[in-house]
Design a protein around this motif. Structure first.
Motif, PDB file in Angstrom:
ATOM      1  N   PHE A   1      33.873  37.211  40.560  1.00 31.82           N
ATOM      2  CA  PHE A   1      35.246  36.885  40.221  1.00 31.82           C
ATOM      3  C   PHE A   1      35.593  35.521  40.796  1.00 31.82           C
ATOM      4  O   PHE A   1      35.304  35.233  41.948  1.00 31.82           O
ATOM      5  N   ARG A   2      36.243  34.687  39.995  1.00 31.36           N
ATOM      6  CA  ARG A   2      36.687  33.364  40.452  1.00 31.36           C
ATOM      7  C   ARG A   2      38.164  33.204  40.119  1.00 31.36           C
ATOM      8  O   ARG A   2      38.589  33.417  38.997  1.00 31.36           O
ATOM      9  N   SER A   3      38.927  32.811  41.119  1.00 30.65           N
ATOM     10  CA  SER A   3      40.341  32.492  40.940  1.00 30.65           C
ATOM     11  C   SER A   3      40.525  31.019  41.269  1.00 30.65           C
ATOM     12  O   SER A   3      39.967  30.524  42.244  1.00 30.65           O
ATOM     13  N   THR A   4      41.314  30.323  40.464  1.00 36.42           N
ATOM     14  CA  THR A   4      41.580  28.907  40.722  1.00 36.42           C
ATOM     15  C   THR A   4      43.081  28.663  40.742  1.00 36.42           C
ATOM     16  O   THR A   4      43.851  29.396  40.141  1.00 36.42           O
ATOM     17  N   ALA A   5      43.475  27.633  41.458  1.00 39.69           N
ATOM     18  CA  ALA A   5      44.864  27.162  41.466  1.00 39.69           C
ATOM     19  C   ALA A   5      45.868  28.216  41.911  1.00 39.69           C
ATOM     20  O   ALA A   5      46.863  28.465  41.252  1.00 39.69           O
ATOM     21  N   HIS A   6      45.613  28.860  43.019  1.00 37.50           N
ATOM     22  CA  HIS A   6      46.585  29.800  43.577  1.00 37.50           C
ATOM     23  C   HIS A   6      46.663  29.580  45.075  1.00 37.50           C
ATOM     24  O   HIS A   6      45.665  29.341  45.734  1.00 37.50           O
ATOM     25  N   THR A   7      47.852  29.674  45.626  1.00 38.17           N
ATOM     26  CA  THR A   7      48.034  29.599  47.075  1.00 38.17           C
ATOM     27  C   THR A   7      48.966  30.710  47.505  1.00 38.17           C
ATOM     28  O   THR A   7      49.713  31.262  46.702  1.00 38.17           O
ATOM     29  N   GLY A   8      48.920  31.032  48.779  1.00 35.10           N
ATOM     30  CA  GLY A   8      49.860  32.005  49.301  1.00 35.10           C
ATOM     31  C   GLY A   8      49.187  33.184  49.955  1.00 35.10           C
ATOM     32  O   GLY A   8      47.993  33.180  50.213  1.00 35.10           O
ATOM     33  N   THR A   9      49.991  34.180  50.237  1.00 34.28           N
ATOM     34  CA  THR A   9      49.505  35.409  50.846  1.00 34.28           C
ATOM     35  C   THR A   9      49.979  36.578  50.000  1.00 34.28           C
ATOM     36  O   THR A   9      50.797  36.424  49.107  1.00 34.28           O
ATOM     37  N   GLY A  10      49.489  37.733  50.313  1.00 34.18           N
ATOM     38  CA  GLY A  10      49.929  38.926  49.598  1.00 34.18           C
ATOM     39  C   GLY A  10      48.753  39.745  49.153  1.00 34.18           C
ATOM     40  O   GLY A  10      47.611  39.481  49.517  1.00 34.18           O
ATOM     41  N   VAL A  11      49.047  40.725  48.378  1.00 36.28           N
ATOM     42  CA  VAL A  11      48.012  41.615  47.866  1.00 36.28           C
ATOM     43  C   VAL A  11      47.223  40.894  46.790  1.00 36.28           C
ATOM     44  O   VAL A  11      47.796  40.242  45.923  1.00 36.28           O
ATOM     45  N   ILE A  12      45.908  40.983  46.859  1.00 37.41           N
ATOM     46  CA  ILE A  12      45.063  40.456  45.789  1.00 37.41           C
ATOM     47  C   ILE A  12      44.599  41.638  44.961  1.00 37.41           C
ATOM     48  O   ILE A  12      43.876  42.505  45.450  1.00 37.41           O
ATOM     49  N   ASP A  13      45.053  41.694  43.726  1.00 39.96           N
ATOM     50  CA  ASP A  13      44.612  42.711  42.780  1.00 39.96           C
ATOM     51  C   ASP A  13      43.784  42.022  41.707  1.00 39.96           C
ATOM     52  O   ASP A  13      44.232  41.042  41.113  1.00 39.96           O
ATOM     53  N   ILE A  14      42.591  42.516  41.489  1.00 36.24           N
ATOM     54  CA  ILE A  14      41.718  42.007  40.436  1.00 36.24           C
ATOM     55  C   ILE A  14      41.760  43.025  39.317  1.00 36.24           C
ATOM     56  O   ILE A  14      41.385  44.180  39.495  1.00 36.24           O
ATOM     57  N   THR A  15      42.265  42.620  38.171  1.00 37.61           N
ATOM     58  CA  THR A  15      42.409  43.539  37.049  1.00 37.61           C
ATOM     59  C   THR A  15      41.307  43.311  36.027  1.00 37.61           C
ATOM     60  O   THR A  15      40.608  42.303  36.067  1.00 37.61           O
ATOM     61  N   GLY A  16      41.157  44.255  35.121  1.00 39.27           N
ATOM     62  CA  GLY A  16      40.216  44.083  34.028  1.00 39.27           C
ATOM     63  C   GLY A  16      38.915  44.849  34.157  1.00 39.27           C
ATOM     64  O   GLY A  16      37.944  44.531  33.479  1.00 39.27           O
TER      65      GLY A  16
ATOM     66  N   GLN B   1      41.961  48.303  38.134  1.00 35.53           N
ATOM     67  CA  GLN B   1      42.043  47.183  39.069  1.00 35.53           C
ATOM     68  C   GLN B   1      41.393  47.493  40.405  1.00 35.53           C
ATOM     69  O   GLN B   1      41.220  48.646  40.776  1.00 35.53           O
ATOM     70  N   ILE B   2      41.069  46.408  41.117  1.00 37.58           N
ATOM     71  CA  ILE B   2      40.545  46.448  42.482  1.00 37.58           C
ATOM     72  C   ILE B   2      41.585  45.789  43.376  1.00 37.58           C
ATOM     73  O   ILE B   2      42.146  44.752  43.023  1.00 37.58           O
ATOM     74  N   ARG B   3      41.850  46.371  44.519  1.00 37.67           N
ATOM     75  CA  ARG B   3      42.754  45.781  45.512  1.00 37.67           C
ATOM     76  C   ARG B   3      41.939  45.369  46.732  1.00 37.67           C
ATOM     77  O   ARG B   3      41.147  46.153  47.244  1.00 37.67           O
ATOM     78  N   LEU B   4      42.137  44.123  47.182  1.00 35.47           N
ATOM     79  CA  LEU B   4      41.459  43.606  48.366  1.00 35.47           C
ATOM     80  C   LEU B   4      42.369  43.703  49.582  1.00 35.47           C
ATOM     81  O   LEU B   4      43.566  43.440  49.494  1.00 35.47           O
ATOM     82  N   LYS B   5      41.803  44.059  50.722  1.00 38.21           N
ATOM     83  CA  LYS B   5      42.543  44.157  51.980  1.00 38.21           C
ATOM     84  C   LYS B   5      41.657  43.674  53.130  1.00 38.21           C
ATOM     85  O   LYS B   5      40.435  43.653  53.018  1.00 38.21           O
ATOM     86  N   GLN B   6      42.296  43.322  54.251  1.00 36.49           N
ATOM     87  CA  GLN B   6      41.587  43.075  55.506  1.00 36.49           C
ATOM     88  C   GLN B   6      41.735  44.328  56.356  1.00 36.49           C
ATOM     89  O   GLN B   6      42.817  44.914  56.409  1.00 36.49           O
ATOM     90  N   ILE B   7      40.663  44.716  57.034  1.00 33.49           N
ATOM     91  CA  ILE B   7      40.712  45.875  57.922  1.00 33.49           C
ATOM     92  C   ILE B   7      40.350  45.410  59.321  1.00 33.49           C
ATOM     93  O   ILE B   7      39.367  44.688  59.519  1.00 33.49           O
ATOM     94  N   SER B   8      41.130  45.838  60.288  1.00 33.73           N
ATOM     95  CA  SER B   8      40.922  45.453  61.677  1.00 33.73           C
ATOM     96  C   SER B   8      39.682  46.143  62.242  1.00 33.73           C
ATOM     97  O   SER B   8      39.494  47.347  62.045  1.00 33.73           O
ATOM     98  N   THR B   9      38.857  45.380  62.951  1.00 33.79           N
ATOM     99  CA  THR B   9      37.704  45.991  63.619  1.00 33.79           C
ATOM    100  C   THR B   9      38.139  46.719  64.888  1.00 33.79           C
ATOM    101  O   THR B   9      37.424  47.571  65.392  1.00 33.79           O
ATOM    102  N   GLN B  10      39.325  46.389  65.408  1.00 29.67           N
ATOM    103  CA  GLN B  10      39.839  47.027  66.618  1.00 29.67           C
ATOM    104  C   GLN B  10      40.584  48.324  66.314  1.00 29.67           C
ATOM    105  O   GLN B  10      40.611  49.237  67.133  1.00 29.67           O
TER     106      GLN B  10
END
Length: 103
Positions: A13-28, A69-78
């Motif tokens: 998957f490649r995304s171009t021309a986006h900035t910011g934070t938030g939930v990343i959902d990859i659809t399709g 869709q797929i949702r991306l998240k960060q998970i804490s190792t602590q």
């Protein structure tokens, strides 16, 4: 590849021309994941480029039940129950694989 009600997707998957934070959902995804709370499937991340991941976290993702869709998240190792949104740079690349159950 779909066999019965199991689907395996290997993707780049490649995304171009986006900035910011938030939930990343990859659809399709080719088929919607089965509905219900037991139908989350975790993705395997092969490699990423230009995703800013916080210290002491790792990138994870999952299919969202009842959607394609797929949702991306960060998970804490602590604290593995602590998740956060993923910060995006101008664009990013993601190499992944997932096997999930369809309806």
């Amino acid at each position: 590849t779909k066999v019965g009600n199991l689907v395996t997707v290997n993707g780049y998957f490649r995304s171009t021309a986006h900035t910011g934070t938030g939930v990343i959902d990859i659809t399709g995804l080719p088929f919607a994941a089965a509905s219900g709370g037991d139908n989350y499937a975790v993705i395997s991340v092969g490699e990423t480029f230009n995703l800013t991941i916080s210290n002491d976290t790792f990138l994870s993702g999952y299919t969202t039940p009842g959607t394609s869709q797929i949702r991306l998240k960060q998970i804490s190792t602590q604290n593995p129950t602590s998740t956060a949104n993923v910060n995006m740079d101008t664009g990013f690349d993601l190499l992944f694989s997932v096997t999930y159950r369809t309806a």
